[in-house]
Enzyme design. Structure first.
Site, short mmCIF file in Angstrom:
data_model
loop_
_atom_site.label_atom_id
_atom_site.label_comp_id
_atom_site.label_asym_id
_atom_site.label_seq_id
_atom_site.Cartn_x
_atom_site.Cartn_y
_atom_site.Cartn_z
N LYS A 8 0.84 -1.21 0.00
CA LYS A 8 0.00 0.00 0.00
C LYS A 8 0.87 1.26 0.00
CE LYS A 8 -2.98 0.66 3.57
NZ LYS A 8 -3.02 2.01 4.19
N SER A 9 1.86 1.30 0.87
CA SER A 9 2.71 2.50 0.96
C SER A 9 3.41 2.78 -0.37
CB SER A 9 3.78 2.31 2.04
OG SER A 9 3.19 2.26 3.30
N ARG A 29 2.94 5.97 -3.30
CA ARG A 29 4.10 6.76 -3.74
C ARG A 29 4.34 6.61 -5.24
NH1 ARG A 29 4.26 5.69 1.58
NH2 ARG A 29 5.51 6.98 2.98
N ARG A 47 -8.69 12.14 12.32
CA ARG A 47 -7.27 11.86 12.59
C ARG A 47 -6.43 13.15 12.63
NH1 ARG A 47 -5.42 6.76 9.25
NH2 ARG A 47 -3.64 6.97 10.64
N SER A 101 7.30 9.10 12.36
CA SER A 101 6.22 8.94 11.38
C SER A 101 6.74 9.13 9.96
CB SER A 101 5.11 9.97 11.65
OG SER A 101 4.25 10.04 10.53
N ASP A 133 2.18 -1.20 11.72
CA ASP A 133 0.85 -1.60 11.23
C ASP A 133 0.51 -3.05 11.57
OD1 ASP A 133 0.35 0.89 10.17
OD2 ASP A 133 1.12 0.37 8.18
N ARG A 185 -6.02 1.52 18.12
CA ARG A 185 -5.76 0.08 18.01
C ARG A 185 -5.44 -0.58 19.35
NH1 ARG A 185 -2.86 0.10 12.02
NH2 ARG A 185 -4.86 0.10 10.92
C1 S3P Z 1 2.67 4.85 6.25
C2 S3P Z 1 3.23 5.20 7.45
C3 S3P Z 1 2.72 4.74 8.75
C4 S3P Z 1 1.75 3.57 8.61
C5 S3P Z 1 0.77 3.78 7.49
C6 S3P Z 1 1.50 3.96 6.17
C7 S3P Z 1 3.25 5.38 5.00
O1 S3P Z 1 2.02 5.81 9.37
O2 S3P Z 1 1.07 3.35 9.80
O3 S3P Z 1 -0.11 2.68 7.38
O4 S3P Z 1 2.93 4.86 3.92
O5 S3P Z 1 4.06 6.32 5.09
P1 S3P Z 1 2.79 6.88 10.31
O6 S3P Z 1 3.77 7.53 9.48
O7 S3P Z 1 1.73 7.84 10.75
O8 S3P Z 1 3.34 6.06 11.42
#
Ligand code: S3P
Length: 442
Positions: free
Chosen positions: A27-28, A32, A128, A173, A321, A352
């Protein structure tokens, strides 16, 4: 993007996980690929793109910003990049659904544009915290209006040019780091982000793959504005966060033997493997060639007796996650598992720590929560009803608990599983989980 249905899962006990599968794309990395492909020069071909609601929200928003994108067709996308300064004003608000990554990264990317954009999302995303990105971006000169509480809707106004920042992040983060780095592409001079703990580095790796210089040493990342991204092919590996459910399921269910192919093994994402191995899990890794700057491998997992551990706090961002399903592993382990330094879990798609503790307690597992973590003692898991509170990872974690429970587990609030793992029920059933899904109109 808000779900109109309440999907419920029902898992009956028994069964084990056997087979050879590939879970959907990361997903990440999918987010991107769309964002960087859009601001690159030339055509970016993406393979293995995750066709889940979150990454699709990023894709739809990019189209609304004037970028031509073909696909997805079985994970293949063709993005006709417009260059760093080629995005155009959207006709209406950009709806980012449930996706925190989309909203925070778009804040960074849109902060330096010459048009106004409004960002909205579903009820969970609108709750959020966004100040973590709007605050450093404002220090760079961005003009972003949020609610009094620092939440969306966000209105990003044209800025009179962004300046650089040397930003020490207060929390670990990757979303905040990425937002500041993306804004840094539009600032004059060098932007530096310092992280208090190592977080996923997909933005840095993909910028590098697009030929954009990024310096990264000992928790400091630097980019300079005014460069250019050159389009190229991107192979998205299978998502280790989705593989995690199957790793835990096969580790706890007697008779399992499961192979997971092409899993992304970026060192900033493999905390789940480290933690499970420290608990005694049997996971073999066969490295494969790296794809698009991201290491990839095949995982093989078989059951083993697990024991409770104290999870090292510096591993928390590396498995951020995966904690919902790691708590299921801890519930099946002998002894006590302790987690600290994980207050970030309270501001994910749900709280969570609270939601997992509520569900585990309903299933007879002893859990004590604290502001930044929890302590749990492994023991038998009873059947019962739990609520995922619209959090995809909570729903899938409790589904795996059904393998070893002493009665059926019914999970409500599961519709958001499609945000990260379309086809989860079918794939889990294919390898042996006794799961069914029912849609109930709300
Ligand atoms: C992510 C970063 C994480 C993760 C999220 C995806 C990303 O969040 O929990 O599911 O793709 O950069 P945080 O950066 O808020 O920890």
């Amino acid at each position: 993007m808000t779900s109109a249905s309440n999907r419920q899962f029902r898992v009956t006990p028994g069964g084990c996980l056997r087979g050879d599968i590939r879970v959907p794309g990361d997903k990440s990395i999918s987010h991107r690929a769309v964002m960087l492909g859009a601001i690159a020069e030339g055509i970016t071909e993406v393979r293995g793109f995750l066709e889940g609601d979150d990454a699709m929200a990023t894709l739809a928003a990019m189209r609304a910003l004037g970028v031509a994108i073909d696909g997805p067709k079985q994970g293949a996308l063709q993005i006709d990049g417009v260059g760093l300064h080629g995005l155009s004003a959207p006709a209406g608000p950009l709806d980012l659904g449930n996706s925190g990554t989309s909203m925070r990264l778009f804040c960074g990317l849109l902060a330096g544009q010459t048009f106004t954009a409004e960002l909205v999302g579903d009820a969970s995303l609108m709750r959020r915290p966004m100040r973590r990105v709007t605050e450093p971006l404002a220090r760079m000169g961005a003009v972003i209006h949020a609610t009094e509480a620092g939440t969306a809707p966000l209105s990003i106004q044209p800025a009179a040019g962004l300046h650089t920042i040397d930003y020490a992040m207060p929390m670990a983060s990757a979303q905040v780091k990425s937002a500041v780095l993306l804004a840094g592409l539009y600032a004059r001079g060098q932007t530096t982000v310092t992280e208090p703990g190592i977080t996923r580095d997909h933005t840095e790796r993909m910028l590098t793959a697009f030929g954009y210089p990024v310096e990264s040493h000992g928790g400091e990342v630097r980019v300079s504005g005014g460069g250019r991204l050159t389009a190229g092919p991107i192979d998205v590996p299978a998502d280790i966060s989705s593989a995690a459910f199957f790793l835990v399921g096969a580790a706890i269910a007697a008779g399992s033997s499961l192979t997971l192919r092409d899993v992304g093994l970026n060192p900033t994402r493999i905390g789940v493997i480290e933690i499970l191995r420290r608990m005694g899990a049997q996971i073999d890794i066969e490295p494969a060639s790296s794809a698009g700057g991201e290491p990839v491998g095949t995982l093989h997992v078989t059951p083993a007796p697990l024991h409770g551990i104290e999870i090292p706090t510096d591993w928390v961002p590396l498995a951020i996650d995966e904690f919902p399903v790691l708590f299921i592993a801890a519930a099946c382990a002998h002894g006590v598992t302790t987690l600290s330094g994980a207050e970030e879990l309270r501001v994910k798609e749900s709280d969570r720590l609270a939601v997992m503790a509520e569900g585990l307690t309903a299933l007879g597992v002893a859990v004590e929560t604290r502001a930044d973590g929890l302590t749990m003692t492994g023991g038998p898991i009873q059947g019962g009803r739990v609520h995922a509170h619209g959090d995809h990872r909570i729903a899938m974690a409790f589904a795996m608990a059904g393998l070893v429970a002493d009665g059926p587990i019914e999970i409500s609030g599961c519709a958001e599983v499609d945000t990260s793992f379309p086809g989860f029920v079918e794939l889990a059933a294919q390898v042996g989980l006794r799961i069914s899904a029912v849609e109930q109109a709300t």
